[in-house]
Design a protein around this motif. Structure first.
Motif, PDB file in Angstrom:
ATOM      1  N   PHE A  64       9.717-146.095 -47.012  1.00  0.00           N
ATOM      2  CA  PHE A  64      10.363-147.126 -46.190  1.00  0.00           C
ATOM      3  C   PHE A  64      10.409-148.456 -46.932  1.00  0.00           C
ATOM      4  O   PHE A  64      11.408-149.179 -46.860  1.00  0.00           O
ATOM      5  N   ALA A  65       9.335-148.788 -47.644  1.00  0.00           N
ATOM      6  CA  ALA A  65       9.320-150.033 -48.414  1.00  0.00           C
ATOM      7  C   ALA A  65      10.456-150.051 -49.432  1.00  0.00           C
ATOM      8  O   ALA A  65      11.131-151.074 -49.617  1.00  0.00           O
ATOM      9  N   LYS A  66      10.686-148.930 -50.072  1.00  0.00           N
ATOM     10  CA  LYS A  66      11.778-148.845 -51.044  1.00  0.00           C
ATOM     11  C   LYS A  66      13.124-149.046 -50.354  1.00  0.00           C
ATOM     12  O   LYS A  66      14.006-149.745 -50.870  1.00  0.00           O
ATOM     13  N   THR A  67      13.287-148.434 -49.173  1.00  0.00           N
ATOM     14  CA  THR A  67      14.543-148.585 -48.427  1.00  0.00           C
ATOM     15  C   THR A  67      14.735-150.025 -47.950  1.00  0.00           C
ATOM     16  O   THR A  67      15.832-150.587 -48.051  1.00  0.00           O
ATOM     17  N   ALA A  68      13.664-150.627 -47.446  1.00  0.00           N
ATOM     18  CA  ALA A  68      13.762-151.965 -46.865  1.00  0.00           C
ATOM     19  C   ALA A  68      14.040-153.028 -47.918  1.00  0.00           C
ATOM     20  O   ALA A  68      14.849-153.945 -47.699  1.00  0.00           O
ATOM     21  N   PHE A  69      13.379-152.906 -49.072  1.00  0.00           N
ATOM     22  CA  PHE A  69      13.478-153.959 -50.080  1.00  0.00           C
ATOM     23  C   PHE A  69      14.353-153.580 -51.266  1.00  0.00           C
ATOM     24  O   PHE A  69      14.611-154.406 -52.132  1.00  0.00           O
ATOM     25  N   GLY A  70      14.762-152.302 -51.320  1.00  0.00           N
ATOM     26  CA  GLY A  70      15.778-151.920 -52.291  1.00  0.00           C
ATOM     27  C   GLY A  70      15.287-151.460 -53.641  1.00  0.00           C
ATOM     28  O   GLY A  70      16.055-150.891 -54.407  1.00  0.00           O
ATOM     29  N   VAL A  71      14.008-151.684 -53.942  1.00  0.00           N
ATOM     30  CA  VAL A  71      13.501-151.299 -55.256  1.00  0.00           C
ATOM     31  C   VAL A  71      12.092-150.751 -55.114  1.00  0.00           C
ATOM     32  O   VAL A  71      11.416-150.938 -54.102  1.00  0.00           O
ATOM     33  N   ASP A  72      11.596-150.077 -56.151  1.00  0.00           N
ATOM     34  CA  ASP A  72      10.234-149.534 -56.127  1.00  0.00           C
ATOM     35  C   ASP A  72       9.191-150.635 -56.217  1.00  0.00           C
ATOM     36  O   ASP A  72       8.202-150.639 -55.506  1.00  0.00           O
ATOM     37  N   ASN A  73       9.386-151.561 -57.111  1.00  0.00           N
ATOM     38  CA  ASN A  73       8.439-152.656 -57.287  1.00  0.00           C
ATOM     39  C   ASN A  73       9.170-153.972 -57.127  1.00  0.00           C
ATOM     40  O   ASN A  73      10.259-154.160 -57.652  1.00  0.00           O
ATOM     41  N   VAL A  74       8.589-154.888 -56.404  1.00  0.00           N
ATOM     42  CA  VAL A  74       9.261-156.139 -56.087  1.00  0.00           C
ATOM     43  C   VAL A  74       8.542-157.295 -56.739  1.00  0.00           C
ATOM     44  O   VAL A  74       7.430-157.163 -57.239  1.00  0.00           O
ATOM     45  N   SER A  75       9.198-158.442 -56.761  1.00  0.00           N
ATOM     46  CA  SER A  75       8.607-159.606 -57.401  1.00  0.00           C
ATOM     47  C   SER A  75       7.336-160.021 -56.687  1.00  0.00           C
ATOM     48  O   SER A  75       7.223-159.907 -55.469  1.00  0.00           O
ATOM     49  N   GLU A  76       6.399-160.493 -57.425  1.00  0.00           N
ATOM     50  CA  GLU A  76       5.082-160.827 -56.892  1.00  0.00           C
ATOM     51  C   GLU A  76       5.173-161.839 -55.756  1.00  0.00           C
ATOM     52  O   GLU A  76       5.869-162.841 -55.843  1.00  0.00           O
ATOM     53  N   ASN A  77       4.443-161.521 -54.667  1.00  0.00           N
ATOM     54  CA  ASN A  77       4.309-162.421 -53.518  1.00  0.00           C
ATOM     55  C   ASN A  77       5.628-162.694 -52.795  1.00  0.00           C
ATOM     56  O   ASN A  77       5.740-163.697 -52.102  1.00  0.00           O
ATOM     57  N   ARG A  78       6.603-161.836 -52.931  1.00  0.00           N
ATOM     58  CA  ARG A  78       7.878-162.087 -52.259  1.00  0.00           C
ATOM     59  C   ARG A  78       8.049-161.240 -51.003  1.00  0.00           C
ATOM     60  O   ARG A  78       8.682-161.687 -50.064  1.00  0.00           O
ATOM     61  N   ASN A  79       7.528-160.034 -50.992  1.00  0.00           N
ATOM     62  CA  ASN A  79       7.803-159.126 -49.885  1.00  0.00           C
ATOM     63  C   ASN A  79       6.537-158.726 -49.137  1.00  0.00           C
ATOM     64  O   ASN A  79       5.461-158.613 -49.719  1.00  0.00           O
ATOM     65  N   GLN A  80       6.730-158.499 -47.851  1.00  0.00           N
ATOM     66  CA  GLN A  80       5.616-158.172 -46.963  1.00  0.00           C
ATOM     67  C   GLN A  80       6.072-157.082 -46.000  1.00  0.00           C
ATOM     68  O   GLN A  80       7.138-157.178 -45.396  1.00  0.00           O
ATOM     69  N   LEU A  81       5.248-156.055 -45.865  1.00  0.00           N
ATOM     70  CA  LEU A  81       5.528-154.969 -44.933  1.00  0.00           C
ATOM     71  C   LEU A  81       4.466-154.982 -43.852  1.00  0.00           C
ATOM     72  O   LEU A  81       3.267-154.928 -44.138  1.00  0.00           O
ATOM     73  N   LYS A  82       4.894-155.063 -42.593  1.00  0.00           N
ATOM     74  CA  LYS A  82       3.967-155.075 -41.464  1.00  0.00           C
ATOM     75  C   LYS A  82       4.030-153.726 -40.743  1.00  0.00           C
ATOM     76  O   LYS A  82       5.112-153.243 -40.405  1.00  0.00           O
ATOM     77  N   ILE A  83       2.855-153.157 -40.512  1.00  0.00           N
ATOM     78  CA  ILE A  83       2.733-151.858 -39.851  1.00  0.00           C
ATOM     79  C   ILE A  83       2.200-152.080 -38.446  1.00  0.00           C
ATOM     80  O   ILE A  83       1.152-152.695 -38.258  1.00  0.00           O
ATOM     81  N   LEU A  84       2.943-151.583 -37.438  1.00  0.00           N
ATOM     82  CA  LEU A  84       2.482-151.716 -36.050  1.00  0.00           C
ATOM     83  C   LEU A  84       2.197-150.339 -35.464  1.00  0.00           C
ATOM     84  O   LEU A  84       3.113-149.540 -35.279  1.00  0.00           O
TER      85      LEU A  84
END
Length: 248
Positions: A64-84
């Motif tokens: 899901f992280a790959k789908t949401a942000f578009g890439v396998d690894n993202v720039s440092e401190n740019r993306n956040q995934l919240k799990i509920l």
């Protein structure tokens, strides 16, 4: 920082809970668009299942992280995934299994993205308001709040407090304190109009089994009128609670 949100349920072989989860995700998307002017937010809110899935939860999180942000690894401190966690009790799944899967996902993804585990749905104090709405639809002398239950010590305390606020007694589907036992106690106390509120998110196999159990109780206690309320279900009000929790 960009954020994405993953709603995690128990999972079921019955297709109805997944349909309801998809509807909840859509409603949360609407709130994301409204509150953050976020267009095309459908890729930023997803659903996953702890069990009954072909892939373990940590793998679902990574994908899901790959789908949401578009890439396998993202720039440092740019993306956040919240799990509920969409669970109503702080049982083993909430306290042990999901945190363990989140830790595995974080390890696999690395430090380039932060994964935050939010409070479980049942911890929201306003959940009681949705239950009150269900209770208000049916007139009865006595109410039973029927929960799945958990074998984890102290996990029953929140549902017992919720039942007390509703003026109901608690019954459990999977641990001692069964629905039949509570009905027998209420009948012995003289109640003849008994309503059961399933403390479950969605209709599915368990709620079907509850309905079948009540049909048997009707035969056993022919002088009693039984009423079965609906589970919470996917709604804008439930999406409001989810939105509140993922923004804590």
């Amino acid at each position: 920082m960009s954020s994405a949100y993953l709603l995690v349920s128990h999972g079921s072989r019955d297709p109805r809970p997944e349909v309801a989860m998809q509807e909840l995700a859509r409603l949360v998307c609407e709130k994301l668009e409204k509150n953050h002017n976020q267009a095309n937010s459908e890729h930023l809110v997803g659903i996953a299942a702890l069990e009954m899935s072909q892939k373990p939860l940590h793998q679902q999180i990574k994908e899901f992280a790959k789908t949401a942000f578009g890439v396998d690894n993202v720039s440092e401190n740019r993306n956040q995934l919240k799990i509920l966690p969409l669970f109503l009790l702080p049982g083993v799944h909430v306290m042990t299994d999901i945190p363990g899967e989140v830790a595995l996902a974080q390890e696999a993804i690395g430090e380039d993205m932060t994964i935050e585990l939010q409070p479980y749905l049942g911890s929201h104090p306003d959940l009681k308001k949705l239950l009150f709405k269900q209770v208000a639809k049916i007139e009865a002398q006595a109410w039973i709040l029927l929960s799945h239950g958990s074998r984890r010590p102290d996990s029953q305390k929140p549902v017992e407090a919720t039942a007390a606020s509703l003026g109901a007694v608690v019954a459990y589907w999977s641990v001692p304190g069964s629905l039949e036992l509570r009905v027998k106690e209420l009948v012995a106390a003289g109640y003849r109009e008994i309503a059961i509120l399933p403390y479950f998110l969605f209709a599915g196999g368990i709620t079907d089994a509850i309905a079948a159990s009540i049909e048997k109780l009707k035969l056993q206690f022919s002088a009693v009128n039984f009423h079965l309320a609906e589970p919470l279900g996917a709604s804008a009000e439930l999406a409001d609670l989810i939105w509140d929790l993922i923004n804590k």
